[in-house]
Motif scaffolding. Sequence first.
Motif, short mmCIF file in Angstrom:
data_model
loop_
_atom_site.label_atom_id
_atom_site.label_comp_id
_atom_site.label_asym_id
_atom_site.label_seq_id
_atom_site.Cartn_x
_atom_site.Cartn_y
_atom_site.Cartn_z
N MET A 22 21.45 116.18 106.28
CA MET A 22 21.34 114.83 106.52
C MET A 22 20.14 114.26 106.12
O MET A 22 19.69 113.19 106.15
CB MET A 22 21.91 114.45 107.83
N ASN A 23 19.12 115.13 105.91
CA ASN A 23 17.66 114.68 105.60
C ASN A 23 17.03 113.86 106.81
O ASN A 23 16.59 112.83 106.83
CB ASN A 23 17.68 113.71 104.57
N ILE A 24 17.45 114.40 108.19
CA ILE A 24 16.90 113.84 109.27
C ILE A 24 15.83 114.78 109.79
O ILE A 24 16.33 115.96 110.06
CB ILE A 24 17.96 113.59 110.37
N ASN A 25 14.44 114.44 109.83
CA ASN A 25 13.68 115.08 110.30
C ASN A 25 13.39 115.52 111.84
O ASN A 25 13.05 114.31 112.32
CB ASN A 25 12.14 114.76 109.61
N LEU A 26 13.71 116.59 112.31
CA LEU A 26 13.55 116.71 113.83
C LEU A 26 12.58 117.53 114.23
O LEU A 26 12.42 118.57 113.44
CB LEU A 26 15.02 117.10 114.32
N THR A 27 11.96 117.30 115.22
CA THR A 27 10.86 118.26 115.82
C THR A 27 11.45 119.19 116.50
O THR A 27 12.81 119.24 116.92
CB THR A 27 9.91 117.42 116.61
N GLU A 28 10.80 120.38 116.87
CA GLU A 28 11.51 121.49 117.84
C GLU A 28 12.02 120.94 119.17
O GLU A 28 13.10 121.19 119.48
CB GLU A 28 10.63 122.50 118.10
N THR A 29 11.13 119.92 119.61
CA THR A 29 11.49 119.67 120.84
C THR A 29 12.82 118.61 120.73
O THR A 29 13.70 118.83 121.50
CB THR A 29 10.42 118.52 121.33
N GLN A 30 13.02 117.72 119.84
CA GLN A 30 14.28 117.12 119.22
C GLN A 30 15.52 117.63 119.16
O GLN A 30 16.55 117.50 119.56
CB GLN A 30 13.83 116.03 118.30
N VAL A 31 15.39 119.04 118.43
CA VAL A 31 16.53 120.18 118.24
C VAL A 31 16.90 120.38 119.52
O VAL A 31 18.17 120.50 119.68
CB VAL A 31 15.88 120.94 117.06
N GLN A 32 15.92 120.60 120.44
CA GLN A 32 16.41 121.28 121.82
C GLN A 32 17.16 120.37 122.52
O GLN A 32 18.20 120.57 123.08
CB GLN A 32 15.04 121.82 122.45
N GLN A 33 16.67 119.05 122.42
CA GLN A 33 17.29 117.96 123.16
C GLN A 33 18.66 117.76 122.66
O GLN A 33 19.82 117.39 123.32
CB GLN A 33 16.44 116.69 122.91
N VAL A 34 18.95 117.58 121.24
CA VAL A 34 20.19 117.45 120.72
C VAL A 34 21.31 118.65 121.06
O VAL A 34 22.19 118.37 121.51
CB VAL A 34 20.35 117.20 119.12
N ALA A 35 20.44 119.86 121.05
CA ALA A 35 21.45 121.10 121.45
C ALA A 35 21.85 121.03 122.90
O ALA A 35 22.89 121.25 123.26
CB ALA A 35 20.64 122.22 120.97
N ASP A 36 20.90 120.69 123.65
CA ASP A 36 21.19 120.53 125.20
C ASP A 36 22.34 119.60 125.24
O ASP A 36 23.10 119.72 126.51
CB ASP A 36 20.07 119.96 125.85
N SER A 37 22.07 118.31 124.89
CA SER A 37 23.31 117.45 124.85
C SER A 37 24.39 117.71 124.64
O SER A 37 25.38 117.32 125.23
CB SER A 37 22.77 116.11 124.31
N VAL A 38 24.53 118.27 123.30
CA VAL A 38 25.77 118.68 122.73
C VAL A 38 26.56 119.91 123.81
O VAL A 38 27.70 119.80 124.08
CB VAL A 38 25.63 119.35 121.55
N ALA A 39 25.68 120.70 124.24
CA ALA A 39 26.12 121.86 125.16
C ALA A 39 26.62 121.08 126.34
O ALA A 39 27.77 121.63 127.02
CB ALA A 39 24.88 122.74 125.41
N ALA A 40 25.92 120.21 126.87
CA ALA A 40 26.44 119.55 127.94
C ALA A 40 27.65 118.78 127.78
O ALA A 40 28.77 118.87 128.59
CB ALA A 40 25.44 118.55 128.68
N SER A 41 27.86 118.17 126.90
CA SER A 41 29.17 117.48 126.42
C SER A 41 30.33 118.55 126.10
O SER A 41 31.46 118.21 126.71
CB SER A 41 29.10 116.77 124.79
N GLN A 42 29.91 119.66 125.63
CA GLN A 42 31.02 120.79 125.55
C GLN A 42 31.42 121.29 127.07
O GLN A 42 32.76 121.49 127.42
CB GLN A 42 30.49 122.01 124.86
N ARG A 43 30.39 121.39 127.98
CA ARG A 43 30.94 121.91 129.41
C ARG A 43 31.75 121.00 130.11
O ARG A 43 32.54 121.59 130.84
CB ARG A 43 29.50 122.02 130.05
N VAL A 44 31.56 119.57 130.07
CA VAL A 44 32.08 118.96 130.75
C VAL A 44 33.70 118.48 130.33
O VAL A 44 34.45 118.06 130.82
CB VAL A 44 31.64 117.27 130.95
#
Length: 286
Positions: free
Chosen positions: A220-242
């Motif tokens: 999608m040509n959205i430049n994310l830092t490593e921290t931002q990648v981690q934050q998005v992954a954590d958010s999605v993982a939390a969404s799946q868990r609930v």
Amino acid sequence: MRQILPLILIAFLVAAPVFAVSGFSVTLGEATSSNPSYKSAVMDYFKAKTDKDLQSADIKIVTASEVNEVSRGVTGRVYSPSQILSCAMVDLSYSDGIKVSVDTSKIRVVTPEMYASALRSSGIDRGYVVVTSPVPASGEAALAGVLKSYEIAVGEQIPEEAKRVSVEEIYLQSRLVNETNATGDRVAELFDEVKNRTQSQNLQDPADIQRVVVDVSQQMNINLTETQVQQVADSVAASQRVQGSLTEFKQRLEGVSQQVGGSGILDQIYAFLQSIYNYIMGIASP
């Protein structure tokens, strides 16, 4: 006949909660509700966005304590009653998925797709949503009102953890809009695509979800830092868990949506009573 009466009573008890909700609700921020001018402007806006009579809506107030109950643990921010201005309308008779309309003259950051993505994390995949405010606002805090509107319209509470996950997501999306210069809709699309791939591949390992975030963001040509990648992954993982805790709410949402999206409630009650009458007459007939 005595044997039939308990069955009739059970049928009424089962049906009563469904008929007790309208599937149409409005929430007003407490500062808006207490200001006649603000309240009038918001209600006029809602009237222009629906062909339904707002008199038939369940109208409730969203308080600062309700917003803070979720947002305090997400951002650390505490809102005062005078800051709770955003308002929402939810109509479950809309049957084509979820549609969000945002008053862009007032809500400055959060877009319709951002709200829709965050709502899906709370198990909400249908309904017509309208969000506005009497004064300019970024829009994140309005999500609390939208979630409450759904609880009122459905007649079922959303688990607190699911609400927290949705609020965390909307704030993270807003930060990414500011930090990456991507549009709100593009950021929401990123979240939705990562969620879809994570779910379809049944990913559990955080490292696997992070790889999906990297792949999707690059596509999608959205430049994310490593921290931002981690934050998005954590958010999605939390969404799946609930999602597992949302089974009852999802079932209730589907049932009410089908109820109000079909024939009118009076027609449904009449049909229900008619079926009971026909059943009794059939039993009583020689």
